[in-house]
Design a protein around this motif. Sequence first.
Motif, PDB file in Angstrom:
ATOM      1  N   ALA A  20       4.028   9.797  13.459  1.00  0.00           N
ATOM      2  CA  ALA A  20       2.973   9.048  14.147  1.00  0.00           C
ATOM      3  C   ALA A  20       3.486   7.651  14.462  1.00  0.00           C
ATOM      4  O   ALA A  20       4.410   7.160  13.824  1.00  0.00           O
ATOM      5  N   ASP A  21       2.890   7.014  15.436  1.00  0.00           N
ATOM      6  CA  ASP A  21       3.253   5.631  15.710  1.00  0.00           C
ATOM      7  C   ASP A  21       2.783   4.733  14.571  1.00  0.00           C
ATOM      8  O   ASP A  21       3.459   3.798  14.183  1.00  0.00           O
ATOM      9  N   GLU A  22       1.616   5.045  14.072  1.00  0.00           N
ATOM     10  CA  GLU A  22       1.022   4.279  12.982  1.00  0.00           C
ATOM     11  C   GLU A  22       0.194   5.237  12.137  1.00  0.00           C
ATOM     12  O   GLU A  22      -0.478   6.110  12.667  1.00  0.00           O
ATOM     13  N   LEU A  23       0.274   5.088  10.819  1.00  0.00           N
ATOM     14  CA  LEU A  23      -0.406   6.007   9.916  1.00  0.00           C
ATOM     15  C   LEU A  23      -1.306   5.225   8.976  1.00  0.00           C
ATOM     16  O   LEU A  23      -0.871   4.255   8.354  1.00  0.00           O
ATOM     17  N   ALA A  24      -2.559   5.648   8.871  1.00  0.00           N
ATOM     18  CA  ALA A  24      -3.506   5.008   7.963  1.00  0.00           C
ATOM     19  C   ALA A  24      -3.241   5.452   6.533  1.00  0.00           C
ATOM     20  O   ALA A  24      -2.844   6.591   6.282  1.00  0.00           O
ATOM     21  N   CYS A  25      -3.485   4.558   5.601  1.00  0.00           N
ATOM     22  CA  CYS A  25      -3.302   4.879   4.191  1.00  0.00           C
ATOM     23  C   CYS A  25      -4.185   6.056   3.780  1.00  0.00           C
ATOM     24  O   CYS A  25      -3.790   6.865   2.940  1.00  0.00           O
ATOM     25  N   SER A  26      -5.337   6.187   4.379  1.00  0.00           N
ATOM     26  CA  SER A  26      -6.241   7.288   4.035  1.00  0.00           C
ATOM     27  C   SER A  26      -5.615   8.648   4.304  1.00  0.00           C
ATOM     28  O   SER A  26      -5.896   9.619   3.601  1.00  0.00           O
ATOM     29  N   VAL A  27      -4.737   8.733   5.303  1.00  0.00           N
ATOM     30  CA  VAL A  27      -4.033   9.987   5.584  1.00  0.00           C
ATOM     31  C   VAL A  27      -3.100  10.320   4.422  1.00  0.00           C
ATOM     32  O   VAL A  27      -3.040  11.460   3.968  1.00  0.00           O
ATOM     33  N   LEU A  28      -2.397   9.322   3.929  1.00  0.00           N
ATOM     34  CA  LEU A  28      -1.506   9.538   2.791  1.00  0.00           C
ATOM     35  C   LEU A  28      -2.300   9.949   1.552  1.00  0.00           C
ATOM     36  O   LEU A  28      -1.860  10.800   0.781  1.00  0.00           O
ATOM     37  N   GLU A  29      -3.469   9.373   1.380  1.00  0.00           N
ATOM     38  CA  GLU A  29      -4.318   9.726   0.239  1.00  0.00           C
ATOM     39  C   GLU A  29      -4.720  11.198   0.300  1.00  0.00           C
ATOM     40  O   GLU A  29      -4.842  11.850  -0.729  1.00  0.00           O
ATOM     41  N   ASP A  30      -4.901  11.705   1.503  1.00  0.00           N
ATOM     42  CA  ASP A  30      -5.300  13.109   1.678  1.00  0.00           C
ATOM     43  C   ASP A  30      -4.131  14.083   1.559  1.00  0.00           C
ATOM     44  O   ASP A  30      -4.336  15.245   1.227  1.00  0.00           O
ATOM     45  N   THR A  31      -2.914  13.622   1.853  1.00  0.00           N
ATOM     46  CA  THR A  31      -1.783  14.548   1.915  1.00  0.00           C
ATOM     47  C   THR A  31      -0.838  14.479   0.718  1.00  0.00           C
ATOM     48  O   THR A  31      -0.054  15.408   0.522  1.00  0.00           O
TER      49      THR A  31
END
Length: 122
Positions: A20-31
């Motif tokens: 991704a160009d930019e990734l939110a921390c919430s995505v990392l929390e989910d994955t």
Amino acid sequence: MFKALGDPIRWSIIQQIAQADELACSVLEDTLPVSKPTISYHTKILAQAGLIEVRKRGRNYYYCLQREALRELIDELWTIAPSPRAVGDAPARPRHRRGRQAGSRRAAAEPAAAAEVALLTW
């Protein structure tokens, strides 16, 4: 940089951000299978190594990959062990996955993808 990239969680973070160009921390929390404080710890190490940039917007954190830092690292590695280097629009396929055997007619008959890559030698 190598130490930062050597951890499996941090490597996963880099791979996800690279998609991704930019990734939110919430995505990392989910994955990722780790807690929020652990994600924060790992992203801090990646940021200190110069591999990612962290941006805070409101209460949320966003990460982007410092692609130029990775390019510089790769270029430094090439100065240590120079060999023919594939360049072009499409990334070269790794040689170890091809399964090419000595004397294989099929492997010898496969045409090189000249439109995809060019080899630089020195």
